[in-house]
Design a protein around this motif. Structure first.
Motif, mmCIF file in Angstrom:
data_model
loop_
_atom_site.group_PDB
_atom_site.id
_atom_site.type_symbol
_atom_site.label_atom_id
_atom_site.label_comp_id
_atom_site.label_asym_id
_atom_site.label_seq_id
_atom_site.Cartn_x
_atom_site.Cartn_y
_atom_site.Cartn_z
ATOM 1 N N GLN A 260 -29.985 -21.434 -19.947
ATOM 2 C CA GLN A 260 -30.499 -20.057 -19.990
ATOM 3 C C GLN A 260 -29.556 -19.101 -19.272
ATOM 4 O OE1 GLN A 260 -34.823 -19.450 -19.492
ATOM 5 N NE2 GLN A 260 -34.313 -18.131 -17.757
ATOM 6 N N ALA A 261 -29.022 -19.525 -18.133
ATOM 7 C CA ALA A 261 -28.102 -18.682 -17.375
ATOM 8 C C ALA A 261 -26.827 -18.417 -18.164
ATOM 9 C CB ALA A 261 -27.767 -19.339 -16.036
ATOM 10 N N ALA A 262 -26.268 -19.450 -18.769
ATOM 11 C CA ALA A 262 -25.036 -19.282 -19.546
ATOM 12 C C ALA A 262 -25.273 -18.394 -20.759
ATOM 13 C CB ALA A 262 -24.510 -20.647 -19.977
ATOM 14 N N THR A 263 -26.398 -18.599 -21.436
ATOM 15 C CA THR A 263 -26.723 -17.781 -22.606
ATOM 16 C C THR A 263 -26.866 -16.312 -22.218
ATOM 17 O OG1 THR A 263 -27.840 -19.655 -23.664
ATOM 18 C CG2 THR A 263 -28.407 -17.446 -24.457
ATOM 19 N N ARG A 264 -27.458 -16.071 -21.059
ATOM 20 C CA ARG A 264 -27.620 -14.696 -20.585
ATOM 21 C C ARG A 264 -26.241 -14.036 -20.360
ATOM 22 N NH1 ARG A 264 -32.321 -12.800 -18.959
ATOM 23 N NH2 ARG A 264 -33.202 -14.841 -18.425
ATOM 24 N N ALA A 265 -25.337 -14.783 -19.748
ATOM 25 C CA ALA A 265 -23.995 -14.248 -19.491
ATOM 26 C C ALA A 265 -23.236 -14.030 -20.795
ATOM 27 C CB ALA A 265 -23.228 -15.199 -18.585
ATOM 28 N N LEU A 266 -23.383 -14.933 -21.740
ATOM 29 C CA LEU A 266 -22.737 -14.753 -23.043
ATOM 30 C C LEU A 266 -23.249 -13.492 -23.731
ATOM 31 C CD1 LEU A 266 -22.766 -18.455 -24.295
ATOM 32 C CD2 LEU A 266 -20.719 -17.065 -23.822
ATOM 33 N N GLY A 267 -24.526 -13.201 -23.559
ATOM 34 C CA GLY A 267 -25.088 -11.977 -24.122
ATOM 35 C C GLY A 267 -24.421 -10.736 -23.561
ATOM 36 N N VAL A 268 -24.107 -10.762 -22.263
ATOM 37 C CA VAL A 268 -23.390 -9.645 -21.649
ATOM 38 C C VAL A 268 -22.009 -9.502 -22.272
ATOM 39 C CG1 VAL A 268 -22.283 -8.870 -19.517
ATOM 40 C CG2 VAL A 268 -24.638 -9.716 -19.464
ATOM 41 N N LEU A 269 -21.292 -10.608 -22.417
ATOM 42 C CA LEU A 269 -19.942 -10.563 -22.987
ATOM 43 C C LEU A 269 -19.948 -10.111 -24.442
ATOM 44 C CD1 LEU A 269 -18.417 -13.790 -21.412
ATOM 45 C CD2 LEU A 269 -17.937 -11.411 -20.788
ATOM 46 N N ASP A 270 -21.028 -10.394 -25.151
ATOM 47 C CA ASP A 270 -21.131 -9.942 -26.540
ATOM 48 C C ASP A 270 -21.349 -8.431 -26.634
ATOM 49 O OD1 ASP A 270 -20.812 -12.494 -27.549
ATOM 50 O OD2 ASP A 270 -22.966 -12.886 -27.749
ATOM 51 N N LEU A 271 -22.007 -7.871 -25.641
ATOM 52 C CA LEU A 271 -22.403 -6.466 -25.704
ATOM 53 C C LEU A 271 -21.419 -5.507 -25.037
ATOM 54 C CD1 LEU A 271 -26.223 -6.853 -24.932
ATOM 55 C CD2 LEU A 271 -25.232 -6.062 -27.090
ATOM 56 N N VAL A 272 -20.698 -5.984 -24.022
ATOM 57 C CA VAL A 272 -19.873 -5.092 -23.203
ATOM 58 C C VAL A 272 -18.400 -5.403 -23.427
ATOM 59 C CG1 VAL A 272 -19.399 -4.271 -20.864
ATOM 60 C CG2 VAL A 272 -21.716 -4.995 -21.492
ATOM 61 N N PRO A 273 -17.605 -4.437 -23.911
ATOM 62 C CA PRO A 273 -16.164 -4.679 -24.123
ATOM 63 C C PRO A 273 -15.459 -4.985 -22.794
ATOM 64 C CG PRO A 273 -16.890 -2.648 -25.205
ATOM 65 C CD PRO A 273 -18.006 -3.078 -24.317
ATOM 66 N N PRO A 274 -14.444 -5.841 -22.814
ATOM 67 C CA PRO A 274 -13.742 -6.216 -21.574
ATOM 68 C C PRO A 274 -13.253 -5.050 -20.713
ATOM 69 C CG PRO A 274 -13.101 -7.689 -23.337
ATOM 70 C CD PRO A 274 -13.957 -6.622 -23.970
ATOM 71 N N PRO A 275 -12.710 -3.936 -21.302
ATOM 72 C CA PRO A 275 -12.246 -2.841 -20.434
ATOM 73 C C PRO A 275 -13.367 -2.200 -19.615
ATOM 74 C CG PRO A 275 -11.293 -2.641 -22.619
ATOM 75 C CD PRO A 275 -12.356 -3.685 -22.710
ATOM 76 N N ARG A 276 -14.609 -2.391 -20.059
ATOM 77 C CA ARG A 276 -15.733 -1.779 -19.349
ATOM 78 C C ARG A 276 -16.384 -2.736 -18.348
ATOM 79 N NH1 ARG A 276 -17.411 3.158 -21.129
ATOM 80 N NH2 ARG A 276 -16.361 3.927 -23.001
ATOM 81 N N LEU A 277 -15.872 -3.941 -18.270
ATOM 82 C CA LEU A 277 -16.373 -4.881 -17.266
ATOM 83 C C LEU A 277 -15.699 -4.589 -15.932
ATOM 84 C CD1 LEU A 277 -16.437 -8.330 -19.107
ATOM 85 C CD2 LEU A 277 -18.419 -7.079 -18.230
ATOM 86 N N ARG A 278 -16.481 -4.212 -14.947
ATOM 87 C CA ARG A 278 -15.924 -3.926 -13.634
ATOM 88 C C ARG A 278 -15.511 -5.229 -12.946
ATOM 89 N NH1 ARG A 278 -20.564 0.347 -11.581
ATOM 90 N NH2 ARG A 278 -19.949 2.095 -12.925
ATOM 91 N N ALA A 279 -14.684 -5.085 -11.922
ATOM 92 C CA ALA A 279 -14.255 -6.262 -11.164
ATOM 93 C C ALA A 279 -15.440 -6.991 -10.562
ATOM 94 C CB ALA A 279 -13.276 -5.850 -10.072
ATOM 95 N N THR A 280 -16.483 -6.250 -10.177
ATOM 96 C CA THR A 280 -17.669 -6.882 -9.606
ATOM 97 C C THR A 280 -18.371 -7.757 -10.648
ATOM 98 O OG1 THR A 280 -18.751 -4.756 -10.037
ATOM 99 C CG2 THR A 280 -18.111 -5.222 -7.760
ATOM 100 N N ALA A 281 -18.437 -7.282 -11.888
ATOM 101 C CA ALA A 281 -19.037 -8.088 -12.952
ATOM 102 C C ALA A 281 -18.193 -9.329 -13.220
ATOM 103 C CB ALA A 281 -19.181 -7.263 -14.225
ATOM 104 N N ARG A 282 -16.887 -9.172 -13.222
ATOM 105 C CA ARG A 282 -15.998 -10.314 -13.447
ATOM 106 C C ARG A 282 -16.149 -11.345 -12.320
ATOM 107 N NH1 ARG A 282 -11.451 -9.127 -16.915
ATOM 108 N NH2 ARG A 282 -11.840 -7.189 -18.037
ATOM 109 N N GLU A 283 -16.322 -10.859 -11.091
ATOM 110 C CA GLU A 283 -16.488 -11.777 -9.968
ATOM 111 C C GLU A 283 -17.798 -12.554 -10.108
ATOM 112 O OE1 GLU A 283 -17.998 -13.221 -6.219
ATOM 113 O OE2 GLU A 283 -18.802 -11.433 -7.219
ATOM 114 N N ARG A 284 -18.860 -11.883 -10.548
ATOM 115 C CA ARG A 284 -20.135 -12.584 -10.760
ATOM 116 C C ARG A 284 -20.005 -13.595 -11.892
ATOM 117 N NH1 ARG A 284 -22.072 -7.033 -10.111
ATOM 118 N NH2 ARG A 284 -23.008 -6.831 -8.029
#
Length: 321
Positions: A260-284
């Motif tokens: 469930q945790a991995a699927t949730r994170a994959l959902g974020v990656l599907d919705l948010v383009p990499p340039p808009r991922l902040r360093a804090t999100a990448r660290e999480r």
């Protein structure tokens, strides 16, 4: 307001005002305040690397006018240069440039003090606490947070410094009773406080995020998950705050529900383009990947591969990805 056309137009308006009054004017002061407000309110709409360049350009224009201004005008413009420096510090932090963040935020705090702008001094101190927390420098994190609390106006600003700046270091150093007190006091303020929008503001979604992260640090995983869900519900979908709360929820779930945790994170990656991922999100995401490393779930393997190929926010040559 589009990034490609609308964002540069703000800087260009400031440039015209400086050309019209090289030594500053009431109109330039008003325009500088409006530019700071625009950048703060629309912070999450633009890729950090792009916004940083625009804020920097505007600050440079104001710096030119400040040098030739009379005393009253100079004071007002320096205050706005301070707020722009605070934005640059936050943007540098979100681009994983912690030394740059410290530089800009230190200047912002100094200008807050010299212009008697208590809210700026408090906010810059809170942001410096955030940067110190990121490098696990708990002593300086607490000092910055406490200094910010000394300058923060009562009400929402105090809740912000408690939840955003002080609480993370209390949780990280296992000061459980003090952390609980900070949560209780800030929660009480947030029950009646009017929320403020924008980068310099504070709202219930952000507050619940910081509380959830503190519970995660204290390994109160059920509480962290419950409070993270409150933050997700209060945040606009697909915004940086929503991303942060969603990933905190995934981190809280990782031990008991790795798929469930991995699927949730994959959902974020599907919705948010990499340039808009902040360093804090990448660290999480990196922390989550480590937690799921031993999981046999297919979703965990897919997440590991997605993280391996995730492009950086800034290329090796310093340009935005």
């Amino acid at each position: 307001m589009t990034t490609a056309s609308g964002l540069p137009a703000i800087r260009e308006s400031v440039q015209w005002a400086v050309l019209d009054a090289p030594g500053g004017s009431p109109a330039l002061i008003a325009l500088a305040e409006a530019a700071v407000e625009h950048y703060a309110l629309n912070y999450r709409k633009h890729p950090p690397a792009v916004l940083l360049e625009e804020v920097r350009g505007t600050r440079n224009l104001l710096s030119t006018a400040t040098a030739a201004a009379d005393r009253e005008t100079e004071h007002a413009l320096r205050r706005q240069v301070g707020w722009l420096s605070a934005l640059l510090g936050n943007l540098a932090y979100h681009l994983d440039d912690r030394a740059g963040a410290r530089t800009h935020l230190t200047l912002a705090g100094a200008l807050g003090e010299s212009t008697q702008e208590k809210a700026l001094t408090a906010w810059a101190s809170g942001a410096l606490a955030m940067v110190a927390t990121a490098r696990r420098d708990w002593e300086h994190a607490r000092k910055h947070a406490e200094y910010g609390l000394q300058h923060a106006p009562e009400g929402l600003r105090r809740a912000q410094l408690l939840g955003w700046a002080l609480l993370p270091t209390l949780a990280a150093t296992s000061r459980v009773a003090e952390a609980d007190d900070a949560v209780a006091e800030s929660d009480e303020i947030m029950r009646t406080a009017d929320e403020l929008p924008g980068r310099f503001g504070y709202d219930r979604a952000e507050h619940r995020l910081h509380v959830a992260e503190a519970y995660l640090t204290l390994e109160r995983f059920d509480r962290a998950a419950g409070v993270a869900r409150e933050s997700i519900a209060a945040a606009p979908a697909e915004t940086p705050g929503w991303v942060a709360a969603t990933l905190v929820l995934a981190l809280a779930e990782a031990r008991e529900a790795p798929d469930q945790a991995a699927t949730r994170a994959l959902g974020v990656l599907d919705l948010v383009p990499p340039p808009r991922l902040r360093a804090t999100a990448r660290e999480r995401l990196t922390r989550l990947g480590r937690l799921l490393d031993a999981s046999a779930a297919n979703s965990a393997a897919e997440l590991a591969e997605r993280l391996r190929t995730l492009p950086p926010p800034v290329r090796a040559d310093g340009t935005a990805a």
